[in-house]
Scaffold this active site. Structure first.
Site, PDB file in Angstrom:
ATOM      1  N   GLY A 134       0.896  -1.207  -0.042  1.00  0.00           N
ATOM      2  CA  GLY A 134       0.139   0.054  -0.005  1.00  0.00           C
ATOM      3  C   GLY A 134       0.967   1.155   0.058  1.00  0.00           C
ATOM      4  O   GLY A 134       0.217   2.353   0.125  1.00  0.00           O
ATOM      5  N   ASP A 261      -6.208  -1.519 -16.795  1.00  0.00           N
ATOM      6  CA  ASP A 261      -6.389  -0.746 -15.528  1.00  0.00           C
ATOM      7  C   ASP A 261      -5.532   0.809 -15.493  1.00  0.00           C
ATOM      8  O   ASP A 261      -5.868   1.319 -14.472  1.00  0.00           O
ATOM      9  CB  ASP A 261      -6.126  -1.398 -14.494  1.00  0.00           C
ATOM     10  CG  ASP A 261      -4.726  -2.102 -14.314  1.00  0.00           C
ATOM     11  OD1 ASP A 261      -4.326  -2.698 -15.510  1.00  0.00           O
ATOM     12  OD2 ASP A 261      -3.908  -1.844 -13.467  1.00  0.00           O
TER      13      ASP A 261
HETATM   14  P1  AMP Z   1       0.223  -0.411 -11.649  1.00  0.00           P
HETATM   15  O1  AMP Z   1       0.949  -1.420 -12.464  1.00  0.00           O
HETATM   16  O2  AMP Z   1       1.036   0.513 -10.828  1.00  0.00           O
HETATM   17  O3  AMP Z   1      -0.672   0.378 -12.128  1.00  0.00           O
HETATM   18  O4  AMP Z   1      -0.268  -1.270 -10.351  1.00  0.00           O
HETATM   19  C1  AMP Z   1      -1.175  -2.531 -10.603  1.00  0.00           C
HETATM   20  C2  AMP Z   1      -2.035  -2.776  -9.500  1.00  0.00           C
HETATM   21  O5  AMP Z   1      -1.385  -3.170  -8.404  1.00  0.00           O
HETATM   22  C3  AMP Z   1      -3.068  -1.795  -8.982  1.00  0.00           C
HETATM   23  O6  AMP Z   1      -4.450  -2.335  -8.625  1.00  0.00           O
HETATM   24  C4  AMP Z   1      -2.239  -1.213  -7.756  1.00  0.00           C
HETATM   25  O7  AMP Z   1      -3.081  -0.738  -6.996  1.00  0.00           O
HETATM   26  C5  AMP Z   1      -1.712  -2.395  -7.166  1.00  0.00           C
HETATM   27  N1  AMP Z   1      -0.234  -2.037  -6.628  1.00  0.00           N
HETATM   28  C6  AMP Z   1       1.034  -1.878  -7.252  1.00  0.00           C
HETATM   29  N2  AMP Z   1       1.851  -1.349  -6.078  1.00  0.00           N
HETATM   30  C7  AMP Z   1       1.303  -1.573  -4.828  1.00  0.00           C
HETATM   31  C8  AMP Z   1       1.623  -1.352  -3.638  1.00  0.00           C
HETATM   32  N3  AMP Z   1       2.846  -1.044  -3.341  1.00  0.00           N
HETATM   33  N4  AMP Z   1       0.703  -1.971  -2.825  1.00  0.00           N
HETATM   34  C9  AMP Z   1      -0.549  -2.344  -2.969  1.00  0.00           C
HETATM   35  N5  AMP Z   1      -0.925  -2.368  -4.298  1.00  0.00           N
HETATM   36  C10 AMP Z   1      -0.257  -1.894  -5.336  1.00  0.00           C
HETATM   37 MG    MG Z   2      -2.105   1.090 -12.052  1.00  0.00          MG
END
Ligand code: AMP
Ligand code: MG
Length: 498
Positions: A134, A261
């Site tokens: 998070g 997403d």
């Molecule tokens: P992203 O590739 O950064 O767009 O992330 C893909 C998914 O992973 C999204 O649902 C983000 O909220 C989740 N996510 C990425 N990094 C974290 C993290 N450090 N803690 C929790 N969720 C994460």
């Molecule tokens: Mg994302």
């Protein structure tokens, strides 16, 4: 004790009126929860232009409670923190449920620029965090903050960044880093994946319709009375995504993680992670070290945008009904993207008129640039000084190419083309400077700001922010920020880890 000391005026924040229209959709769409704040938080940076867009005074952040709110340690009255649920395709594969794993919506403000939602990124675990903690690290927070504001200044549709806070809280990535929070600002944070969620993960046509109606009502009001509003929505998102892809290609921006997403329903650039701007031109450039197959390579971005729109079309199909109607809405991409890109490339060459062979002229230059690895930003900026005078010295741009003869052949076609439209060199230079940036957020510039910030010095971040907020201005005293990347930059690796 002097009782006549005037009371301090209430902080500007006390006058902010928050709305929560997304929250009104109901709890199928989100989970309400408070942020897990940063301990002993401090400011890292604020963006004055972003504050101005929100109608906040330049010193808004000095109100005593602002630091608490934007480090996740408190809320102002009317804020309603929540994490939304969405799903998505990651690297072309269905990934199922995702969601705001570390982003929290705070609420929505009516601003002089229209409604704007605020979101903390890095405010702790949510029900959608999966394996994540998070958190967001200072490194990726600085990158997102700077690039959001740089893209806005470049005129590319994007979410904005209002401020960053930091803390000594350790966060484990490849190595131990420290936690930070960036506050993002956008008319909406809804993604293609929000729609995919209610078609594939938790099929619920009522929720899907409520979401689509909400987006139309709040953000595409002209479509309210359309006889086929959902097909019309798809077509409008298609057009916006197509022009966004043209913007990215024209400015040499690589997003790095174009999962569904990470695609905005408003056609904004969103979720800055392992992005990069082109240095030496390579159409196959992969900015994301985790992208082993090069799915999101620079030259592939427009096709991926189209692929992602198909995923959105599939998600909207229960509402649109006819598959043919959905496919017809997507057709807009095939004309909007090439037209938008050619218009931008003409402008980058300083052309005011259109000729049938302009595409070839543009391609001819890009081929030379790719063959000789000419720097994308510097080539176009120097081309602005191209002279059509007989026997003119165009060495500033010519010297960027190894194969001088091939460049000369292209340059003579370009000069003829300019003469045919009676181009005036000085006027054209001014026009080109207004579309070919001198300053972009190259990886090594972000890296220098990050290294200083890790040592507690945020002045480099602010200095870079100020330069990037005027990307088209000459700013001669800042020439170092417009230079070729140094050798050490070749070894910088940017991955999904953030
Ligand atoms: P992203 O590739 O950064 O767009 O992330 C893909 C998914 O992973 C999204 O649902 C983000 O909220 C989740 N996510 C990425 N990094 C974290 C993290 N450090 N803690 C929790 N969720 C994460
Ligand atoms: Mg994302």
């Amino acid at each position: 004790m002097d009782l006549d000391v005037p009371l301090r005026p209430p902080p500007a924040s006390a006058q902010l009126r928050w709305r929560n229209r997304f929250a009104a959709l109901g709890d199928r769409f989100f989970t309400e929860l408070p942020a897990a704040g940063l301990p002993q938080a401090h400011w890292v940076a604020v963006s004055e232009p972003c504050a101005a867009e929100l109608g906040l005074p330049p010193d808004w952040w000095q109100s005593p409670d602002a630091l608490q709110v934007f480090s996740g340690n408190g809320v102002w009255p009317g804020m309603r923190p929540l994490a939304s649920v969405y799903s998505g395709h990651q690297f072309g594969v269905w990934a199922g449920q995702l969601g705001d794993g570390r982003a929290l919506w705070l609420g929505e403000l009516d601003t002089p620029s229209g409604p704007r939602e605020l979101q903390l990124k890095g405010g702790g675990k949510t029900p959608y965090s999966r394996m994540g903690d998070g958190r967001a690290v200072l490194r990726s927070t600085i990158r997102e903050f700077l690039c959001s504001e740089a893209m806005a200044a470049l005129g590319v549709p994007t979410t904005r960044a209002l401020c960053m806070t930091g803390s000594a809280l350790p966060v484990r990535r490849e190595e131990i880093e420290t936690a930070a929070i960036v506050t993002r600002v956008s008319p909406s944070f809804i993604r293609f994946g929000h729609f995919e969620h209610f078609t594939h993960t938790e099929p619920d046509e009522q929720a899907l319709r409520a979401l689509a109606d909400f987006v139309i009502d709040a953000h595409y009001p002209a479509l309210r009375d359309d006889p086929s509003p959902y097909a019309a929505l798809l077509e409008e998102v298609t057009r916006r995504t197509a022009t966004l892809m043209a913007d990215w290609q024209a400015v040499g921006f690589c997003h790095g993680v174009m999962n569904t997403d990470n695609m905005s329903i408003l056609g904004l650039t969103i979720d800055y992670g392992p992005f990069g701007f082109l240095d030496a031109f390579d159409p196959g450039h992969i900015c994301n070290h985790s992208d082993h197959s090069g799915r999101y390579a620079y030259a592939r971005q427009p096709n991926v945008g189209y692929w992602n729109l198909h995923a959105l079309a599939t998600a909207l199909l229960p509402l649109i009904g006819e598959q043919d109607a959905a496919l017809a809405a997507l057709e807009a991409y095939k004309t909007t993207f090439p037209e938008a890109l050619l218009a931008r490339m003409r402008a980058k060459l300083g052309l005011r008129t259109t000729e049938a062979a302009d595409n070839e002229l543009v391609d001819g230059l890009l081929q030379r640039m790719a063959a000789d690895r000419a720097d994308f930003t510097i080539t176009f900026r120097r081309l602005g000084r191209f002279s059509t005078a007989p026997a003119a010295d165009n060495s500033a741009v010519r010297d960027l190419f190894l194969d001088r003869e091939a460049f000369d052949a292209w340059a003579s076609r370009y000069a003829e083309r300019l003469r045919r439209e009676n181009s005036h060199d000085a006027e054209r230079a001014a026009r080109m400077d207004a579309v070919n940036p001198k300053f972009v957020l190259r990886n090594h510039l972000a890296e220098a700001a990050i290294r200083a910030a890790r040592d507690g010095d945020f002045t480099e971040t602010m200095r870079l922010l100020k330069v990037l907020q005027r990307p088209f201005d000459e700013q001669p005293e800042q020439a170092a920020y417009a230079d070729f990347p140094p050798d050490w930059a070749q070894h910088l690796e940017v991955s999904c880890s953030s």
